[in-house]
Design a protein around this motif. Structure first.
Motif, PDB file in Angstrom:
ATOM      1  N   ALA A  19      -1.127 -11.884   8.884  1.00 21.46           N
ATOM      2  CA  ALA A  19      -0.203 -11.221   7.584  1.00 21.46           C
ATOM      3  C   ALA A  19       1.192 -11.701   7.765  1.00 21.46           C
ATOM      4  O   ALA A  19       1.521 -12.141   6.622  1.00 21.46           O
ATOM      5  N   CYS A  20       1.566 -12.278   8.722  1.00 27.42           N
ATOM      6  CA  CYS A  20       2.861 -12.656   8.781  1.00 27.42           C
ATOM      7  C   CYS A  20       2.880 -14.236   8.000  1.00 27.42           C
ATOM      8  O   CYS A  20       3.951 -14.460   7.144  1.00 27.42           O
ATOM      9  N   GLU A  21       1.684 -14.914   8.543  1.00 29.79           N
ATOM     10  CA  GLU A  21       1.884 -16.345   7.832  1.00 29.79           C
ATOM     11  C   GLU A  21       1.526 -16.042   6.100  1.00 29.79           C
ATOM     12  O   GLU A  21       2.100 -16.789   5.699  1.00 29.79           O
ATOM     13  N   ALA A  22       0.665 -14.919   5.848  1.00 27.10           N
ATOM     14  CA  ALA A  22       0.829 -14.958   4.439  1.00 27.10           C
ATOM     15  C   ALA A  22       1.950 -14.697   3.676  1.00 27.10           C
ATOM     16  O   ALA A  22       2.305 -15.157   2.692  1.00 27.10           O
ATOM     17  N   ALA A  23       2.610 -13.562   4.454  1.00 26.33           N
ATOM     18  CA  ALA A  23       3.882 -13.152   3.670  1.00 26.33           C
ATOM     19  C   ALA A  23       4.949 -14.190   3.682  1.00 26.33           C
ATOM     20  O   ALA A  23       5.620 -14.612   2.929  1.00 26.33           O
ATOM     21  N   LEU A  72       0.539  -5.680   5.208  1.00 29.25           N
ATOM     22  CA  LEU A  72       0.750  -6.002   4.005  1.00 29.25           C
ATOM     23  C   LEU A  72       0.635  -5.001   2.944  1.00 29.25           C
ATOM     24  O   LEU A  72       1.036  -5.011   1.864  1.00 29.25           O
ATOM     25  N   TYR A  73      -0.154  -3.986   3.397  1.00 31.39           N
ATOM     26  CA  TYR A  73      -0.659  -2.814   2.304  1.00 31.39           C
ATOM     27  C   TYR A  73       0.607  -2.373   1.472  1.00 31.39           C
ATOM     28  O   TYR A  73       0.567  -2.290   0.354  1.00 31.39           O
ATOM     29  N   PRO A  74       1.726  -1.978   2.162  1.00 31.51           N
ATOM     30  CA  PRO A  74       2.995  -1.478   1.495  1.00 31.51           C
ATOM     31  C   PRO A  74       3.816  -2.311   0.522  1.00 31.51           C
ATOM     32  O   PRO A  74       4.480  -1.850  -0.356  1.00 31.51           O
ATOM     33  N   ILE A  75       3.093  -3.755   0.379  1.00 31.86           N
ATOM     34  CA  ILE A  75       3.996  -4.436  -0.749  1.00 31.86           C
ATOM     35  C   ILE A  75       3.227  -4.078  -2.162  1.00 31.86           C
ATOM     36  O   ILE A  75       2.174  -4.410  -2.303  1.00 31.86           O
ATOM     37  N   ALA A  76       4.002  -3.299  -2.738  1.00 28.37           N
ATOM     38  CA  ALA A  76       3.354  -2.507  -3.855  1.00 28.37           C
ATOM     39  C   ALA A  76       3.105  -3.268  -5.086  1.00 28.37           C
ATOM     40  O   ALA A  76       2.262  -2.577  -5.887  1.00 28.37           O
TER      41      ALA A  76
END
Ligand code: SF4
Ligand code: SF4
Lengths: 468, 464
Positions: free
Chosen positions: A174-178, A54-58
């Motif tokens: 992370a996928c669940e969160a996104a 998720l880090y790159p979601i700026a």
């Protein structure tokens, strides 16, 4: 023998014997199991996995709920680039203190979120739970709901305490969160020839390169997930017609959710090496079935390959016959690397991954040459053992493997999220060759003890045969 | 633009500074400090009791600074262990470490997880040893919950436990034997401390001594554990020293330090000294060495001191009246502040992520010319430090690589010192002790200021 003396024999732990396999040995291979305690695994934790993905979601706020270490060790260390907001490069943490460990950290989390959202105006917030959060009884979900309501900013809990497993477990979280964001944006105006690029993290600008390829052949990229990622792109990514999934492990789950609930088909691709990159372009063109797309894709591939082939050939001449070891996070990457090394005339003698599964390893075993050692969830001692036994010239891995290589006088190429050089796409292959060559062909190795010893041996052999 | 100061839209963030969360921490967690100490003991393998991510993170952080193999084992907790306790994993982990590494000592530090669960480490170690009839290497345990301290605490805590666990009470003294308990210093610093002792004909036990394990030579064969470090026997014999020099300004005011323990149990005289950087503190250090050895200042050191004073004189005008911001571990910051104030630079921001009681007071006893103009920030983070730097615009920033974003934003030179240095090479070799280390530090300071002035000048003279 004392532990700090040089050692010739390194034993593989009994517990791990079945996770080390030689092609042609006919033995069974085991993977996908929890790390053996005390084995000094190179694996990280579930939290780390979710944070990486998720880090790159700026333009989102990423806050780590827990004590400080978990947050600070990944503060701005990754090579994932953003074309705008740099908010993701901060390390926010609730930095729990003893009193919160005793009385709970919910209040601090709430206050932190409210203040940070007010100050930084993020588009959404991700709240990562680390190991102790569950134990101290914090209800992160409830706090997130409360703050979302107060601020009108989506606060999304990422449930991935480290002990839940390896990075792979974290990818899932992370996928669940996104996915919580997906489907909440406007999809009007999206072309019928459109894709999401998933599992592409824009290390050194890779996503930009790849996006440009697709745009050149007439395919719209709705979202790169998560490289140079934006909250709004995630919200509308369900409007894309096709999902291309790279790096099998990290984004498959999200792609599957999109397939199940939004009917978007998914195709696996890789952008590493000429062949894979070309194939990835063809895959999309073929999917849409428009001959013009295919025509343009072929043209692009031709142009790009023509541009870089002479240089690659020159590298190949110099690197031919060198032996490589690779130890990377996921199996898909290992797979591509074996092929890329082969394209450079090099042989892979050791291949391993932190978190590959049976299917991945099957593929890896198939493409490797006989005699290649394959390791799952390896550790520094094992890796050193095989580097020496196999007389490796090049090691490909991450920061934790680097000193093993360098200590033993072996060249090294960095191939993880911390690197700053783009290795994907056609141009990336040239960078890769260059990276490999810069290290393998460096004149300094002759001074390394291993090489000096070898040279000495050869010299004495010559002297022996020359003496009457 | 510095990300800590901009919104998600890229505009400057405004309004009240967020106070609850830590933004870009100016500290690391305690097990890292403990692991560093254990790396400084011969054939010792650090072992973190908890889930494996902590060990992996810490390894990677240390490797990126030292560029050496850093193997740290973990008991690799799973979800179940997190609920029911990690005794089983601990035992299996220790066994695997022994069979893989054959260490002479296992240094066990706890993570937040095992601390929160309340795993009884001493009990677990004892039951492990009972079960194995105390065969195998000894284990030492230091409690390092990150939620009560920082890497500094883990560092000093591990030294403390090593001394208390292994140093035998002794009455007989060996002339010339001295103990040195350094602050968290570079490998070059540790080597130079040894050299200084040897110049006084003293033979030091330095604990920890990671000068070789974390900056070693190239290998022909693999070493399970990097060679070097202070041996367990040497630690056992620390009671036979005539004195212990315990370095670190913050340590000097404490009772119950390891040096204090050695004094009480074995009458080893405690010399609590500051970090020997700058003329004043190096003078104090060599005075202690003189007292302990009965030898006078060696000629070579006298010369070094002379050259240092001469260098001060040559370059003082270029530093005089300049201002600096310093951040890092408490003892590092105090040492730098003392040094800078000695050469005429005002350390106007002295910041540490650790919560230090009476921080300003501690600083005031070391900074020449008082602390009226000094902002003493303790328990702070980089976002706050950056905010103060933006406001006060010092001429120089001293600290780890983590100061780079603000240095870049404001075009202020950053002198990299301390840990971690991830964006330059040689962090492990930066010398900052003794007259020689001070001279090197002085040159770096002067040249950083000159370079900045030259680079930003219109003419760009190549002569001055
Ligand atoms: S849980 Fe504690 S010990 Fe582990 S990394 Fe986080 S702060 Fe450090
Ligand atoms: S294992 Fe747990 S405590 Fe350790 S770094 Fe990962 S989340 Fe943090």
């Amino acid at each position: 023998m004392k532990a700090d003396e040089p050692t010739k024999v390194i034993q593989v732990l009994d517990d791990r014997a079945a996770q080390v396999w030689t092609k042609g040995s006919g033995e069974a291979f085991v993977c996908d199991r929890k790390s053996t305690a005390g084995s000094v695994t190179q694996r990280a934790c579930a939290f780390c996995g979710s944070r990486v993905v998720l880090y790159p979601i700026a333009d989102a706020l990423h806050i780590v709920h827990g004590p400080i270490g978990c947050a600070v060790y990944n503060w701005d260390i990754r090579g994932s680039l953003s074309s705008g907001s740099q908010l993701h490069r901060n390390s926010f943490s609730t930095d729990l203190a003893e009193k919160e460990v005793i009385f709970g950290g919910e209040k601090k989390l709430e206050a932190s979120l409210l203040e940070l959202i007010e100050y930084y105006k993020p588009k959404a917030a991700f709240v990562y739970s680390t190991c102790i959060v569950g134990l101290i009884g914090d209800d992160v979900q409830a706090i997130c709901r409360k703050v979302s309501k107060k601020t009108n900013i989506d606060c999304i809990p990422v449930d991935s305490p480290g002990f839940k497993g390896t990075k792979k477990t974290g990818y899932q979280a992370a996928c669940e969160a996104a996915y919580k964001l997906v489907g909440t944006g406007d999809t009007s105006g999206i072309s019928k020839y459109s894709i999401n690029l998933m599992g592409e993290f824009n290390i050194g600008g890779e996503a930009w390169m790849i996006r440009e390829y697709y745009e050149r052949i007439g395919i719209e990229v709705v979202a790169t997930i998560t490289g140079d990622g934006r909250v709004d792109d995630l919200r509308r990514c369900h409007g894309a017609a096709l999902n291309l999934v790279q790096c099998s492990g990290s984004m498959t789950h999200l792609a599957q959710l999109l397939e199940e609930e939004h009917g978007i088909p998914l195709k696996r691709v890789s952008f590493f090496g000429f062949e894979d990159t070309a194939q990835a372009l063809y895959t999309a063109a073929e999917h849409f079935g428009d001959p013009e797309l295919m025509c343009k894709a072929e043209e692009l591939v031709r142009d790009e390959i023509a541009k870089y082939t002479p240089k690659i050939k020159a590298y190949r001449k110099e690197l031919k016959g060198k032996k490589a070891a690779l130890y990377v996070g996921g199996a898909f990457k290992a797979f591509s690397l074996v092929l890329a090394l082969r394209a450079l005339g090099m042989k892979t003698v050791l291949a391993g991954t932190q978190t590959g599964n049976a299917e991945d390893y099957k593929q890896l075993q198939d493409i490797c040459d006989p005699g290649t050692v394959i390791v799952d969830d390896s550790n520094p001692l094992e890796l050193a053992k095989f580097v020496l036994e196999k007389e490796v010239d090049l090691f490909i891995g991450g920061v934790k493997e680097r000193p093993i290589a360098f200590k033993l006088g072996v060249a090294f190429c960095d191939h993880n999220h911390e690197r700053k050089i783009p290795l994907a796409g056609f141009e990336g292959m040239l960078h890769f060759a260059d990276e490999v060559a810069k290290s393998v062909l460096s004149p300094i190795w002759k001074f390394a003890p291993r090489h000096e010893l070898r040279a000495l041996k050869i010299n004495t052999q010559i002297a022996d045969t020359e003496s009457p | 633009m510095n990300p800590d100061n901009t919104t998600a839209q890229g505009t400057p963030a405004e309004g009240e500074l967020p106070a609850s969360a830590t933004r870009n921490a100016c500290k690391l967690c305690s097990p890292l400090g403990a692991a560093m100490v254990f790396k400084g003991v011969r054939s010792c393998l650090p072992f973190l009791h908890g889930s494996q991510g902590c060990a992996t993170y810490i390894r990677r952080y240390m490797i990126s600074h030292f560029r050496e193999p850093v193997d740290i084992a973990s008991s690799s907790f799973s979800e179940e262990d997190a609920i029911f306790g990690g005794a089983r994993n601990f035992e299996q982990g220790v066994e695997n470490v022994i069979s893989q590494y054959q260490p002479e000592l296992i240094g066990v530090a706890t993570t937040c997880l095992s601390e929160t669960i309340g795993d009884n480490m001493l009990g677990m170690i004892k039951s492990y040893q009972d079960k194995h009839n105390s065969s195998g290497p000894p284990l030492v345990h230091v409690s390092t919950p990150a939620y009560t301290g920082t890497h500094s605490d883990g560092y000093y805590g591990a030294i403390d436990q090593l001394v208390r666990t292994f140093a035998k009470p002794m009455t007989a003294k060996i002339a010339g034997h001295v103990n040195i308990l350094p602050a968290m210093m570079s490998c070059a610093d540790l080597r130079h401390l040894r050299e200084l002792c040897e110049l006084y004909q003293l033979s030091p036990t330095i604990l920890p001594d990671y000068s070789a394990t974390l900056e070693g030579s190239s290998w022909g064969e693999y070493h399970r554990i990097s060679p070097g470090g202070t041996s367990l026997e040497e630690i056992e014999e620390m009671g036979s020293a005539t004195a212990t020099i315990e370095i670190g300004h913050t340590r000097a005011y404490l009772k119950n330090t390891p040096a204090d323990y050695l004094e009480k149990t074995s009458s080893v005289k405690r010399h609590a000294l500051g970090w020997p950087l700058g003329i004043r503190h190096t003078d104090q250090f060599v005075t202690s060495l003189s007292q302990i050895s009965g030898n006078r200042l060696p000629e070579s050191l006298k010369d070094e001191r002379g050259r240092l004073v001469d260098a001060y004189a040559d370059a003082h005008k270029y530093v005089s009246g300049k201002t600096a911001a310093i951040f890092g571990e408490p003892d590092l910051v105090i040492a730098q502040a003392a040094f800078l104030s000695e050469i005429g630079i005002r350390p106007i921001i002295c910041a540490t992520g650790a919560k230090v009681k009476k921080w300003k007071q501690l600083l005031s006893s070391e900074i020449e010319g008082g602390v009226a103009d000094v902002e003493a920030l303790s328990g702070t983070d980089h976002a706050k430090i950056s905010a103060r730097i933006r406001e006060l615009k010092p001429d120089l920033i001293l600290g780890s690589s983590k100061g780079y974003p603000i240095a870049r934003e404001l075009s202020i030179p950053l002198l990299r010192i301390g840990f971690p240095i991830h964006d330059r090479f040689g962090g492990q070799r930066i010398l900052q002790v003794g007259y020689r280390g001070t001279l090197a530090a002085f040159d770096r300071v002067v040249n950083a200021l000159l370079e900045n002035k030259q680079d930003t000048s219109e003419t760009g003279y190549s002569y001055l």
